[in-house]
Motif scaffolding. Structure first.
Motif, PDB file in Angstrom:
ATOM      1  N   GLU A 235       0.831  -1.160  -0.004  1.00  0.00           N
ATOM      2  CA  GLU A 235      -0.202   0.013  -0.061  1.00  0.00           C
ATOM      3  C   GLU A 235       0.869   1.205   0.110  1.00  0.00           C
ATOM      4  O   GLU A 235       2.239   1.138   0.168  1.00  0.00           O
ATOM      5  N   ARG A 253      -6.098   5.602   1.329  1.00  0.00           N
ATOM      6  CA  ARG A 253      -4.699   4.369   0.938  1.00  0.00           C
ATOM      7  C   ARG A 253      -5.171   3.883  -0.316  1.00  0.00           C
ATOM      8  O   ARG A 253      -6.270   3.429  -0.726  1.00  0.00           O
ATOM      9  N   VAL A 255      -4.287   0.096  -1.845  1.00  0.00           N
ATOM     10  CA  VAL A 255      -3.691  -1.047  -1.648  1.00  0.00           C
ATOM     11  C   VAL A 255      -3.593  -1.600  -3.021  1.00  0.00           C
ATOM     12  O   VAL A 255      -4.673  -1.810  -3.805  1.00  0.00           O
ATOM     13  N   ALA A 288      -5.222   2.251   8.711  1.00  0.00           N
ATOM     14  CA  ALA A 288      -4.403   1.132   8.758  1.00  0.00           C
ATOM     15  C   ALA A 288      -4.352   0.375  10.009  1.00  0.00           C
ATOM     16  O   ALA A 288      -4.345  -0.531  10.047  1.00  0.00           O
ATOM     17  N   THR A 293      -2.731  -3.872   5.711  1.00  0.00           N
ATOM     18  CA  THR A 293      -2.808  -4.148   4.246  1.00  0.00           C
ATOM     19  C   THR A 293      -3.320  -5.402   3.870  1.00  0.00           C
ATOM     20  O   THR A 293      -4.460  -5.581   3.008  1.00  0.00           O
TER      21      THR A 293
END
Length: 408
Positions: A235, A253, A255, A288, A293
């Motif tokens: 990520e 984010r 990913v 997170a 991830t």
């Protein structure tokens, strides 16, 4: 009464107007009132207008809210586990040119486009919180902002506790759908297309950041025509819709999951000089600290469960869209959703194997009961089969729906 008759027929297995005749066979008239003829129900549907369909949408929403108050549709919550809202559309195939709104969509078949929103937890079966019928050639994301807003509003009125995560495929990667989800108090997890900004972000990922993952079950890859059982994820911070003004940009984010590109011509005598990969990326606003991830990738891939709902509906009431009028078919879709949610609730109340079973399984076992009606002393008695395998589940359902009235 006519809407209730349509829903009852669909719960019992009707997938067309003519099939509504099952409400009038055998001893049904002795047990139930309002057993309308199929022609009466067909004329009722054809009288619908757009405004009537919107009113029926409100009825379906209130029905779901009432069902959620009387049955644990979303299980028990600790207040921290996610409620997953999945949005996707599907093409319902039709035949002939007299169907209003029919056309050729992304699937290449002639049909009408139905968009659904489902809600579920990790350990519960999904229920439908929103539905809309559109013309067959409609873009998947057409009207997504309003649709997502209404679906999340319905979910909020069920007073179900816990954070909400909206999962979309790449067709819904746009500011209207994502901003509507965030405005409704939900996080998002949406597949992104491989545009230049995404490619630049993937290139910037450090070579040591990739984490190997092993699929529980092998996944069939359409492009390589092979089964894939392993991949790598990483990520990187990413700002979505960076071309818009600053107030409309959404940080989050990116990913990325990468799969080795298999070269069919490579062999032991002459292997490839370096490995190549194909990348699948999605954007999420979940922190997170909540989902790392690997967990975020696993959660996002489970968006595919909405396809099971699409298949379930097409195996029951949505096997056909029975009318040539678009408004009538829109009303049919709403009634099919009410029948689905009602059947799902019956399975949850019956407990046992039916809590997560397909609605077809629930319909053929505890609903379509092989019973005999007899009259004695001016009272009707329903004689159920002896040594019936699903007696316990049926009694659970009967007790839950016919419990003594609560104190005032």
């Amino acid at each position: 009464m006519k809407v209730a008759a349509l829903v009852a027929g669909m719960v019992a297995g009707a997938d067309s107007i003519d099939d509504m005749a099952l409400l009038r066979h055998g001893g049904m008239k002795k047990t139930f009132q309002g057993c309308y003829a199929p022609s009466t129900l067909g004329s009722f549907l054809r009288a619908f207008t757009f405004g009537h369909v919107k009113q029926l949408d409100a009825v379906a929403s209130r029905l779901l809210i009432s069902l959620a108050r009387n049955a644990p549709l979303f299980g028990t919550s600790s207040g921290e586990d996610f409620i997953f809202v999945d949005v996707d559309d599907t093409i319902i195939e039709v035949h002939g040119y007299l169907k209003q709104g029919s056309g050729y969509g992304y699937s290449g078949v002639r049909g009408l486009n139905a968009v659904l929103a489902t809600a579920s937890r990790e350990d519960t079966a999904p229920v439908i919180i929103g539905q809309r019928l559109r013309k067959g050639a409609a873009n998947s994301a057409r009207g997504a902002k309003k649709f997502v807003t209404e679906a999340l509003g319905t979910l909020q009125r069920t007073t179900t506790a816990g954070p909400v995560l909206c999962r979309f495929d790449s067709a819904y990667y746009g500011h209207p759908a994502v901003s509507a989800a965030l405005a409704g108090g939900a996080d998002v997890s949406v597949t992104v297309p491989m545009n230049p900004a995404v490619r630049r972000a993937i290139t910037a990922i450090d070579a040591d950041a990739w984490t190997p993952i092993q699929y529980t079950n092998a996944v069939y890859d359409e492009e390589s025509q092979a089964w894939v059982s392993a991949a790598e994820v990483a990520e990187i911070p990413f700002t979505a819709f960076s071309s818009r003004k600053k107030s409309e940009r959404i940080p989050g984010r990116l990913v990325v999951r990468r799969i080795p590109e298999l070269n069919p011509k490579a062999g032991q005598d002459q292997p490839t000089l370096f490995d190549t990969h194909r990348f699948h990326a999605f954007f999420t606003t979940v922190k997170a600290a909540t989902l790392d991830t690997v967990a975020a990738d696993k959660v996002h891939r489970k968006h595919a469960r909405i396809e099971q709902v699409n298949a379930d509906l097409k195996d029951s009431a949505l096997a056909h869209l029975p009318s040539g009028k678009f408004a009538a078919n829109s009303a049919w879709l709403v009634a099919a959703v009410m029948a689905y949610n009602l059947t799902r609730t019956a399975g949850i109340l019956a407990q046992g194997m039916f809590a997560k079973a397909r609605t077809g399984t629930i319909r053929t076992k505890p609903i379509n009961v092989p019973a005999r009606i007899a009259s004695s002393a001016r009272r009707q008695r329903l004689h159920l089969p002896d040594a019936w395998p699903w007696q316990t589940e049926w009694e659970n359902l009967f007790t839950a729906t016919h419990a003594p009235p609560q104190a005032a």
